[in-house]
Write an enzyme that holds these catalytic residues in place. Structure first.
Site, PDB file in Angstrom:
ATOM      1  N   HIS A  82       1.010  -1.106   0.092  1.00  0.00           N
ATOM      2  CA  HIS A  82       0.034  -0.030   0.062  1.00  0.00           C
ATOM      3  C   HIS A  82       0.995   1.434   0.011  1.00  0.00           C
ATOM      4  CE1 HIS A  82      -3.358   2.341   0.790  1.00  0.00           C
ATOM      5  NE2 HIS A  82      -2.637   3.151   1.680  1.00  0.00           N
ATOM      6  N   ASP A 161     -15.050   2.636   6.543  1.00  0.00           N
ATOM      7  CA  ASP A 161     -14.144   3.496   6.122  1.00  0.00           C
ATOM      8  C   ASP A 161     -14.562   4.484   5.007  1.00  0.00           C
ATOM      9  OD1 ASP A 161     -11.328   4.634   5.978  1.00  0.00           O
ATOM     10  OD2 ASP A 161     -11.509   3.680   3.800  1.00  0.00           O
ATOM     11  N   ARG A 168     -14.388  12.771   7.227  1.00  0.00           N
ATOM     12  CA  ARG A 168     -13.223  13.275   7.649  1.00  0.00           C
ATOM     13  C   ARG A 168     -12.604  14.190   6.856  1.00  0.00           C
ATOM     14  NH1 ARG A 168      -9.766   8.488   7.874  1.00  0.00           N
ATOM     15  NH2 ARG A 168      -8.072   9.918   8.387  1.00  0.00           N
ATOM     16  N   SER A 183      -7.966   3.493   8.796  1.00  0.00           N
ATOM     17  CA  SER A 183      -8.425   3.563   7.721  1.00  0.00           C
ATOM     18  C   SER A 183      -7.732   2.712   6.676  1.00  0.00           C
ATOM     19  CB  SER A 183      -8.489   5.021   7.184  1.00  0.00           C
ATOM     20  OG  SER A 183      -8.661   5.207   5.754  1.00  0.00           O
ATOM     21  N   LYS A 187      -8.605  -1.638   5.435  1.00  0.00           N
ATOM     22  CA  LYS A 187      -8.551  -2.026   4.044  1.00  0.00           C
ATOM     23  C   LYS A 187      -7.570  -3.159   3.721  1.00  0.00           C
ATOM     24  CE  LYS A 187      -8.554   2.324   2.686  1.00  0.00           C
ATOM     25  NZ  LYS A 187      -8.771   3.660   2.710  1.00  0.00           N
TER      26      LYS A 187
END
Ligand code: URA
Length: 433
Positions: A82, A161, A168, A183, A187
């Protein structure tokens, strides 16, 4: 249980129980808790923070708020990666086939670009025929047979999320370490891989502008990943200038093929090798030095590029475009940006360059916008380079002539010069294991 009491407890610095966190996540996901109470809690978390136990609980409840992917049939060989997002960041296109060619299983869901950052799904869609949506059976079969599949995020992955992030974004509560950690990690947990490598970007084009903030975030995410039973590491990598020379979708696919064919070195190659090394070391449980020589060997032998073609064809894409990148459609206008002075490039504001590429058509200002795959920027000079008056700094690629003025202005204002040579910028700021 009442949401009011949960907000007040966090506002006053208390530690929420697992039951209270679960109540909030499930109630908010189902629409039973209104946005104004959820945003009040986010703001309380922003100021008061969360303990590790609270962050783990929030992450786990968010991860199971929707569908989860079961990759257990692939044992401990699954690896995910990620990036916190950047400009010119096409590393997934390079490193996923590298590690797949080495026996790791890449079953990855990946995002679209928004604002100044690009997304892997958009880049892949620039290859004619590539399917970013597969059925679950197709996805699993491809991972089994080819060792790699990359698709867009399924609609019902971590709905908590999706709702919270949107909230947010408009309530000034994005940049809270426990909220970012939960968050991102929710995922990654829902996507099912046993091994995870995070690329936490640092600098002007990144979410975390300083190395200290990025380190704190990375440490937190690694801790939470381990608490949730995953093997995980994080690299802190530079995003104070765009990564590589191409910014824009098909332009970045072309650059990725150049790295995989062993034709291109530099910052992109170095970051890709560092990330792929960490991924390989994690999956194979071998020392980094050994993993690095496997990674470099996979590029040099051509195995990684062959894997990329196999993967793209398996997913419906026309791999002949990777062999002959001149087949990608070209933008109607390719405009050189000429340096008006002598000197050295002391800084490139990556965020502004990302915005310039988006203005040319390479990105979206809102989710509904369409992308022009051929649009973007090719950088001919980067931070540290010496430039002479009259040198070409970059080429702007676009099909929209009217965008050229605004993009040129953005691009030129993103570049700073110095008269003296500039020291090399750090590329890898650290590794958290
Ligand atoms: N990326 C995410 O997915 N979530 C955040 O909160 C920040 C960046």
């Amino acid at each position: 249980m009442r949401m009011y009491d949960i907000i007040r407890k966090k506002r006053d610095g208390g530690e929420l129980s697992d039951e209270e966190i679960s109540f909030f996540v499930s109630g908010y996901t189902r629409g039973e808790i209104p946005d104004y109470q959820a945003s009040a809690l986010c703001m309380a978390i922003f100021f008061r923070g969360m303990s590790e136990r609270e962050t783990v609980a929030l992450t786990k409840f968010m991860a199971t708020s929707g569908d989860t992917v079961d990759l257990s049939r692939f044992g401990d060989f699954t690896i995910d990666k990620h990036s916190t997002g950047g400009v010119g960041d096409k590393t997934s296109l390079v490193i996923c086939p590298i590690v797949s060619s080495l026996g790791c299983k890449v079953a990855k869901m990946t995002g679209r670009g928004l604002g100044h950052t690009g997304g892997t799904v958009d880049k892949l869609e620039s290859i004619p025929g590539y399917r970013t949506t597969l059925t679950e059976d197709e996805f699993m079969a491809q991972v089994e047979r080819v060792g790699i599949a990359l698709v867009g995020q399924s609609a019902n992955l971590t709905p908590a999320d999706k709702k919270l992030y949107a909230l947010r974004d408009v309530t000034a509560t994005v940049d809270s370490i426990p909220l970012i950690t939960s968050s991102i990690m929710s995922k990654k947990l829902a996507a099912g891989s046993k091994n995870i490598v995070l690329d936490v970007k640092v600098g002007s084009g990144a979410f975390m502008k300083t190395a200290d903030d990025a380190k704190l975030l990375a440490e937190n995410m690694v801790k939470i990943g381990k608490s949730c039973g995953r093997n995980i590491a994080a690299l802190l990598t530079d995003m104070d200038r765009p990564l590589g020379n191409a910014v824009g979708n098909s332009l970045e696919v072309i650059e990725a093929t150049e790295v995989l064919r062993g034709k291109k070195r530099g910052d992109l190659y170095d970051v890709c090798v560092a990330l792929a090394t960490e991924m390989t070391a994690l999956v194979k449980k071998i020392p980094a030095e050994q993993a690095r020589s496997l990674v470099v060997g996979s590029i040099e032998s051509g195995a990684a590029f062959e894997k990329m073609k196999e993967w793209i064809s398996a997913q419906g894409g026309d791999a002949s475009y990777l062999e002959d990148t001149s087949k990608f459609p070209k933008a109607a206008h390719v405009i050189p940006i000429i340096s008006e002075r002598d000197g050295y490039i002391s800084h490139m504001n990556a965020e502004q360059i990302g915005i310039a590429a988006a203005i040319l058509g390479a990105g979206r200002a809102s989710k509904e916008d369409t992308i022009d795959f051929a649009a973007g920027i090719i950088l001919c000079k980067k931070t540290g380079d010496k430039v002479m008056r009259g040198d070409v700094m970059a080429y702007l690629h676009t099909n929209v002539e009217a965008s050229i003025g605004a993009a040129t202005e953005r691009f030129t204002s993103a570049i700073s010069y110095s008269d003296a040579p500039v020291p090399d910028e750090t590329l890898i700021h650290g590794i958290i294991r």
